[in-house]
Motif scaffolding. Structure first.
Motif, mmCIF file in Angstrom:
data_model
loop_
_atom_site.group_PDB
_atom_site.id
_atom_site.type_symbol
_atom_site.label_atom_id
_atom_site.label_comp_id
_atom_site.label_asym_id
_atom_site.label_seq_id
_atom_site.Cartn_x
_atom_site.Cartn_y
_atom_site.Cartn_z
ATOM 1 N N PHE A 1 -0.965 7.869 7.389
ATOM 2 C CA PHE A 1 -0.920 6.627 8.157
ATOM 3 C C PHE A 1 -0.115 5.560 7.415
ATOM 4 O O PHE A 1 -0.200 5.450 6.181
ATOM 5 N N THR B 1 0.099 1.440 7.443
ATOM 6 C CA THR B 1 -0.625 0.298 7.982
ATOM 7 C C THR B 1 -0.424 -0.941 7.123
ATOM 8 O O THR B 1 -0.258 -0.851 5.909
ATOM 9 N N PHE C 1 -9.674 2.174 7.231
ATOM 10 C CA PHE C 1 -9.634 3.398 6.425
ATOM 11 C C PHE C 1 -10.682 4.397 6.922
ATOM 12 O O PHE C 1 -10.408 5.574 7.090
ATOM 13 N N TYR D 1 -3.077 7.347 3.253
ATOM 14 C CA TYR D 1 -2.674 6.033 3.743
ATOM 15 C C TYR D 1 -1.562 5.482 2.867
ATOM 16 O O TYR D 1 -1.564 5.694 1.653
#
Length: 353
Positions: free
Chosen positions: A80, A82, A90, A101
């Motif tokens: 991801f 972000t 999360f 992430y």
């Protein structure tokens, strides 16, 4: 060259990331929104997906959910992107099965390190399972290095020795572990009201036993007994569900490992229901020979009691003995006690129904 799908609605950010990855010799596919990204993933089956969370039409969570529900794309590593760092974001992503992430802004090294690590772990988990204790231990150790799986308690030293005719589990009891047969032979069976036993399956070195009832969290539908002295590993119920639910990539491989012989077993049960006794006896001999074939064995020999063979066939012991006598007269087999030597493999395979 590894193929990476980049799903990002901000053109400037997308082009910048694509340029960095292209310089690192990755083949880059680009999608400007989640909907287009899902279609591209299904078509191209990339080695890795990098996806922004906040996007129009379909956000990153929706992309991950759709791809995770598709068997063809469920095992693709997913990172991801972000700008948010709240714990709730999360937690939601990890529950859906995200592998990593990257929080914007990030530098080139962070990006490349995350990509290389995910691809490396994916390759390790995709390596073929060799159906032995070493391969099982390697799989568990690789799984422990994945997100949400560090709490696995499996210990390769917990090898149990079972004696011949010792029960592994009994029909009606509730499962609390998955069994891995490292060395030996195990049968699963059901008994009817008259006490007649029907063998549902035979297991050999490298087979997993008892996972269907464990998955459904129901009482065992059959019993399991050791046919000769055997060494068996147990994977606790807690570890089993961690492997099955806490990481998409691990779960994908674990399911493939477990279901290796499921289709074959279902097909064998269907044949049992519709075939004649002669054909069922022939197929039972072929099944036992296949399961327990010794490497470098010059003759095709089956070692099994008449009772166990009758339990596989689903017929009386007397009927099976008569059929074996017919096969012997027809020069299809030879037999001495529990040892049955297959003399004409092709004719047994082509036995008429």
């Amino acid at each position: 060259m590894k193929k990476i799908l980049l799903i990002e609605d901000n053109q400037e950010i997308r082009e910048n990331i694509a340029e960095i990855l292209a310089l690192a010799n990755y083949n880059i596919l680009e999608a400007a929104n989640g909907k287009a990204g899902v279609e591209l993933a299904k078509k191209e089956l990339p080695d890795l997906i990098i996806c922004d969370i906040m996007m129009p039409q379909l956000d990153g969570y929706g992309v991950l959910h759709l791809l995770g529900s598709n068997p063809a794309t469920a095992g693709i590593p997913f990172i991801f992107l972000t700008a948010k760092s709240e714990k709730e974001d999360f937690r939601k992503g990890m529950n859906l099965g995200a592998d990593d992430y990257l929080i914007k802004p990030f530098d080139d090294l962070e990006l490349l390190d995350a990509v290389e690590m995910r691809l490396r772990k994916n390759e390790a988990l995709k390596a073929g399972f060799q159906k032995n204790a070493e391969s099982l231990n390697e799989f568990i150790q690789e799984a422990k290095g994945q997100e949400n799986l560090s709490q696995l308690t499996y210990d390769k030293q917990k090898l149990q020795h079972f004696r011949k005719k010792q029960p592994l589990f009994l029909e009606g009891n509730y499962p609390n572990a998955l069994y891995f047969l490292n060395k030996g032979k195990v049968k699963t069976y059901k008994s009817n009201e008259e006490g007649r036993e029907y063998i549902t399956n035979l297991y050999k070195d490298g087979d997993f036993i008892g996972y269907l009832d464990l998955i459904e969290e129901k009482a065992y539908r059959e019993s399991a007994m050791v046919m000769e002295d055997s060494d068996i590993y147990t994977i606790s119920k807690e570890d089993f569900f961690l492997l099955l639910h806490n990481n998409r990539l691990v779960a994908s491989k674990f399911i493939k490992i477990l279901s290796d012989n499921l289709a074959e077993r279902e097909e064998r049960l269907l044949r049992l229901a519709y075939n004649s006794v002669r054909k069922r006896v022939a197929e039972a001999l072929l099944f036992v020979e296949k399961q327990y074939k010794q490497e470098q064995q010059d003759v095709l020999q089956v070692v099994i009691s008449r009772e166990d063979l009758a339990s596989i066939v689903g017929a009386s012991k007397e009927t099976v003995i008569r059929t074996l006598a017919d096969f012997k007269d027809e020069k299809l087999i030879d037999s001495h006690g529990s040892k049955i030597t297959i003399l004409n493999l092709e004719k047994l395979k082509r036995m008429r129904n």
